[in-house]
Design a protein around this motif. Structure first.
Motif, short mmCIF file in Angstrom:
data_model
loop_
_atom_site.label_atom_id
_atom_site.label_comp_id
_atom_site.label_asym_id
_atom_site.label_seq_id
_atom_site.Cartn_x
_atom_site.Cartn_y
_atom_site.Cartn_z
N MET A 64 -2.61 2.63 0.51
CA MET A 64 -1.46 1.86 0.32
C MET A 64 -0.32 2.45 1.02
SD MET A 64 -1.10 0.58 -3.50
CE MET A 64 -2.35 0.96 -4.54
N LYS A 65 0.45 1.51 1.75
CA LYS A 65 1.65 2.06 2.49
C LYS A 65 2.82 2.19 1.48
CE LYS A 65 0.51 0.16 6.93
NZ LYS A 65 1.01 -0.20 8.29
N ASN A 66 3.53 3.46 1.76
CA ASN A 66 4.69 3.60 0.67
C ASN A 66 5.79 2.57 1.39
OD1 ASN A 66 3.84 5.52 -0.80
ND2 ASN A 66 4.39 7.21 0.51
N GLU A 67 6.30 2.00 0.54
CA GLU A 67 7.63 0.93 0.82
C GLU A 67 8.62 1.00 -0.13
OE1 GLU A 67 9.66 -2.44 2.71
OE2 GLU A 67 7.93 -1.24 3.20
N LYS A 68 9.99 1.33 0.36
CA LYS A 68 11.03 1.72 -0.57
C LYS A 68 11.19 0.43 -1.48
CE LYS A 68 13.38 5.17 1.90
NZ LYS A 68 14.48 5.51 2.52
N CYS A 69 11.53 0.63 -2.86
CA CYS A 69 11.55 -0.41 -3.83
C CYS A 69 12.97 -0.67 -3.85
CB CYS A 69 10.93 -0.22 -4.99
SG CYS A 69 8.98 0.00 -4.95
N GLY A 70 13.77 -0.42 -3.14
CA GLY A 70 15.21 -0.76 -3.33
C GLY A 70 15.45 -2.39 -3.41
N GLY A 71 16.74 -2.61 -3.81
CA GLY A 71 16.95 -3.90 -3.75
C GLY A 71 16.98 -4.80 -2.65
N ALA A 72 17.26 -4.45 -1.44
CA ALA A 72 17.34 -5.15 -0.35
C ALA A 72 16.03 -5.50 0.21
CB ALA A 72 18.04 -4.52 0.79
N ALA A 73 15.50 -6.89 0.32
CA ALA A 73 14.41 -7.23 0.97
C ALA A 73 14.42 -6.88 2.47
CB ALA A 73 14.28 -8.87 0.61
N THR A 74 13.21 -6.60 3.07
CA THR A 74 12.97 -6.19 4.23
C THR A 74 12.02 -7.26 4.75
OG1 THR A 74 11.08 -4.83 4.02
CG2 THR A 74 13.35 -3.86 3.92
N TRP A 129 8.65 -7.54 3.24
CA TRP A 129 8.48 -8.14 1.68
C TRP A 129 7.99 -9.56 2.16
CZ3 TRP A 129 12.40 -7.33 -2.51
CH2 TRP A 129 12.77 -6.13 -2.80
N PHE A 130 8.36 -10.33 3.24
CA PHE A 130 7.86 -11.62 3.60
C PHE A 130 6.42 -11.28 3.65
CE2 PHE A 130 7.50 -15.03 6.66
CZ PHE A 130 7.61 -16.09 5.81
N GLY A 131 5.61 -10.56 4.19
CA GLY A 131 4.18 -10.37 4.50
C GLY A 131 3.76 -10.35 3.06
N TYR A 132 4.04 -9.48 2.38
CA TYR A 132 3.47 -9.08 0.89
C TYR A 132 3.73 -10.66 0.09
CZ TYR A 132 3.52 -4.08 2.05
OH TYR A 132 3.35 -2.99 2.40
N SER A 161 0.83 -8.00 -12.05
CA SER A 161 1.39 -7.69 -10.72
C SER A 161 0.59 -6.64 -10.25
CB SER A 161 2.80 -7.17 -11.08
OG SER A 161 2.93 -6.41 -12.03
N GLY A 162 0.10 -5.55 -10.96
CA GLY A 162 -0.72 -4.57 -10.59
C GLY A 162 -1.73 -5.05 -9.89
N GLU A 163 -2.54 -5.97 -10.31
CA GLU A 163 -3.91 -6.63 -9.61
C GLU A 163 -3.29 -7.15 -8.26
OE1 GLU A 163 -6.43 -10.59 -10.19
OE2 GLU A 163 -5.92 -9.27 -11.98
N ILE A 164 -2.22 -7.92 -8.30
CA ILE A 164 -1.83 -8.52 -7.11
C ILE A 164 -1.34 -7.39 -5.98
CG2 ILE A 164 0.04 -10.14 -5.82
CD1 ILE A 164 0.27 -11.44 -8.65
N ALA A 165 -0.72 -6.19 -6.54
CA ALA A 165 -0.27 -5.22 -5.77
C ALA A 165 -1.58 -4.57 -5.07
CB ALA A 165 0.66 -4.10 -6.41
N ARG A 168 9.30 -6.66 -7.92
CA ARG A 168 10.48 -6.94 -7.42
C ARG A 168 10.34 -8.31 -6.52
NH1 ARG A 168 14.54 -3.13 -7.39
NH2 ARG A 168 13.88 -0.96 -8.22
N ILE A 169 9.33 -8.40 -5.72
CA ILE A 169 8.91 -9.41 -5.01
C ILE A 169 8.61 -10.82 -5.67
CG2 ILE A 169 7.67 -10.55 -3.14
CD1 ILE A 169 7.26 -7.84 -2.15
N LEU A 170 7.89 -10.62 -6.81
CA LEU A 170 7.52 -11.88 -7.58
C LEU A 170 8.87 -12.08 -8.41
CD1 LEU A 170 4.04 -10.49 -8.61
CD2 LEU A 170 4.70 -12.52 -7.34
#
Length: 151
Positions: free
Chosen positions: A1-11, A14-17, A37-41, A53-55
């Motif tokens: 898994m790639k680490n992605e900051k879970c901050g509030g601003a969408a990057t 996020w669109f790909g995810y 959400s864990g299964e989707i992640a 956050r995305i969902l």
């Protein structure tokens, strides 16, 4: 898994995810399955916190719905044929357009500062063309490309 900051601003990532999660949900929708959400992640190779956050943004835009409890999880609120990729893009409320890397190169040096205006025009036009294309494609189109190729 790639680490992605879970901050509030969408990057842009996020669109790909978001698209991957919607394809996954759409593929399971015919069986009336709710996905946690864990299964989707896990399926899209990101962290569960980021996926939630995305969902959450997709839920605020009435693209998905969440149910709590033992049989809870996420599911599509409407048919995948009616969810455009542009709708998903707008739902994420990204602070940066997908092509911000171009502007990042125009901040230093003599040429960079002078070309910033030209790059800005290119970015605006690119974003408009992208949105026009995204309006024409749906989550169902992606599902068809992803799952029917494998059959």
């Amino acid at each position: 898994m790639k680490n992605e900051k879970c901050g509030g601003a969408a990057t842009p990532r996020w669109f790909g995810y978001a698209l991957q999660s919607l394809v996954y949900l759409a593929h399971h929708a015919e069986n009336d399955v709710r996905c946690p959400s864990g299964e989707i992640a896990t399926k899209v190779c990101t962290e569960a916190t980021l996926m939630r956050r995305i969902l959450a943004r997709l839920a605020r835009a009435n693209i998905v719905e969440a149910r709590e409890g033992r049989d809870g999880g996420y599911f599509l609120r409407k048919p995948p044929e009616t969810i455009t990729l542009a709708e998903v893009y707008r739902a994420l409320e990204m602070t940066e357009p997908l092509c911000t890397g171009l502007m990042d190169t125009a901040s230093d040096g003599m040429i960079g500062m002078e070309i910033k205006g030209a790059f800005s025009g290119i970015m605006k036009e690119t974003e408009q063309l992208m949105m026009t294309l995204l309006e024409k494609r749906t989550v169902a189109d992606l599902v068809k490309e992803v799952y029917e190729v494998k059959k």
